[in-house]
Design a protein around this motif. Structure first.
Motif, PDB file in Angstrom:
ATOM      1  N   ASN A  28       0.828  -1.205   0.000  1.00 13.40           N
ATOM      2  CA  ASN A  28       0.000   0.000   0.000  1.00 13.40           C
ATOM      3  C   ASN A  28       0.866   1.260   0.000  1.00 13.40           C
ATOM      4  N   SER A  29       2.064   1.149  -0.607  1.00  8.65           N
ATOM      5  CA  SER A  29       2.996   2.276  -0.654  1.00  8.65           C
ATOM      6  C   SER A  29       3.383   2.588  -2.085  1.00  8.65           C
ATOM      7  N   HIS A  45       4.358  14.084   9.118  1.00  9.31           N
ATOM      8  CA  HIS A  45       3.332  13.211   8.559  1.00  9.31           C
ATOM      9  C   HIS A  45       2.698  12.478   9.737  1.00  9.31           C
ATOM     10  N   ASN A  47       0.411  10.251  10.139  1.00  6.79           N
ATOM     11  CA  ASN A  47       0.092   8.815  10.111  1.00  6.79           C
ATOM     12  C   ASN A  47       1.054   7.966   9.288  1.00  6.79           C
ATOM     13  N   GLU A  48       2.088   8.568   8.712  1.00  3.41           N
ATOM     14  CA  GLU A  48       2.935   7.811   7.796  1.00  3.41           C
ATOM     15  C   GLU A  48       4.418   7.939   8.131  1.00  3.41           C
ATOM     16  N   LYS A  80       6.498   8.436  11.690  1.00  2.00           N
ATOM     17  CA  LYS A  80       5.305   9.305  11.650  1.00  2.00           C
ATOM     18  C   LYS A  80       5.305  10.244  12.832  1.00  2.00           C
ATOM     19  N   PRO A  99       3.628   5.446   2.329  1.00  2.00           N
ATOM     20  CA  PRO A  99       2.247   5.045   2.046  1.00  2.00           C
ATOM     21  C   PRO A  99       1.608   5.938   0.984  1.00  2.00           C
ATOM     22  N   LYS A 100       0.674   5.376   0.257  1.00  2.00           N
ATOM     23  CA  LYS A 100       0.011   6.110  -0.817  1.00  2.00           C
ATOM     24  C   LYS A 100      -0.691   7.369  -0.328  1.00  2.00           C
ATOM     25  N   SER A 101      -1.064   7.409   0.925  1.00  2.00           N
ATOM     26  CA  SER A 101      -1.777   8.567   1.473  1.00  2.00           C
ATOM     27  C   SER A 101      -0.866   9.744   1.803  1.00  2.00           C
ATOM     28  N   THR A 102       0.459   9.568   1.681  1.00  2.00           N
ATOM     29  CA  THR A 102       1.417  10.592   2.112  1.00  2.00           C
ATOM     30  C   THR A 102       1.442  11.782   1.168  1.00  2.00           C
ATOM     31  N   GLU A 115      -0.652  17.089  -4.551  1.00  2.00           N
ATOM     32  CA  GLU A 115      -1.740  16.224  -4.091  1.00  2.00           C
ATOM     33  C   GLU A 115      -1.878  14.952  -4.910  1.00  2.00           C
ATOM     34  N   ASN A 116      -1.584  15.022  -6.200  1.00  2.00           N
ATOM     35  CA  ASN A 116      -1.721  13.865  -7.096  1.00  2.00           C
ATOM     36  C   ASN A 116      -0.453  13.684  -7.913  1.00  2.00           C
TER      37      ASN A 116
END
Length: 120
Positions: A28-29, A45, A47-48, A80, A99-102, A115-116
Motif C-alpha cells: 500500500n505504498s 506526517h 500517520n505515515e 510518523k 504510504p500512498k496517502s502521504t 496532491e496527485n
C-alpha cells in the motif's frame, strides 16, 4: 506486469524540484523519485513513516533536536509524527518510499503540495 525500473532514466524525465513522481507500487505504498534543491518546509506526517534514500548528492534533514546528513547510498526512515525540514544545497536525487496517502508537505498545505503525483 513485472518490469525493472532504471532510476537514472526516470530522473532524466523531469527537471522540477520538490515534485515527487511515482515509479512503482509496493503493497500500500508508492516508490517515488524526486529532485531536491534548496530548503523545503518544516512539516510532519501524522500517520505515515517516510523513507529518504539518496541516489545522488547530499541531503541535510533537520529535526528540532538534531540534524542528519545523508549521502548517496544512504537512507533514513523518518517515523510518523516527527517534524523535519529537508535542505539540499546542491541538486539531490532521492527515492522515497511512503504510504500512498502521504502528501509531500505532510500536515502543511502550501504551493509546494503535490496532491496527485504523476506516474512516470
Amino acid at each position: 506486469m513485472i518490469d525493472k525500473v532504471d532510476i537514472s532514466e526516470k530522473m532524466s524525465l523531469f527537471n522540477e524540484y520538490w515534485s515527487p513522481k511515482i515509479v512503482g507500487e509496493l503493497n500500500n505504498s508508492y516508490v517515488k523519485v524526486a529532485k531536491l534543491k534548496g530548503e523545503f518546509i518544516w512539516h510532519s506526517h501524522e500517520n505515515e513513516d517516510e523513507l529518504f534514500w539518496i541516489v545522488k548528492g547530499t541531503l541535510l534533514i533537520k529535526f528540532r533536536d538534531k540534524d542528519v546528513l545523508l549521502k548517496a547510498g544512504e537512507f533514513l526512515i523518518i517515523p510518523k509524527g516527527v517534524e523535519h525540514l529537508p535542505v539540499a544545497e546542491e541538486e539531490v536525487e532521492v527515492v522515497l518510499i511512503e504510504p500512498k496517502s502521504t502528501l509531500n508537505t505532510g500536515d502543511i498545505i502550501s504551493d509546494r503540495t503535490v496532491e496527485n503525483p504523476i506516474k512516470i
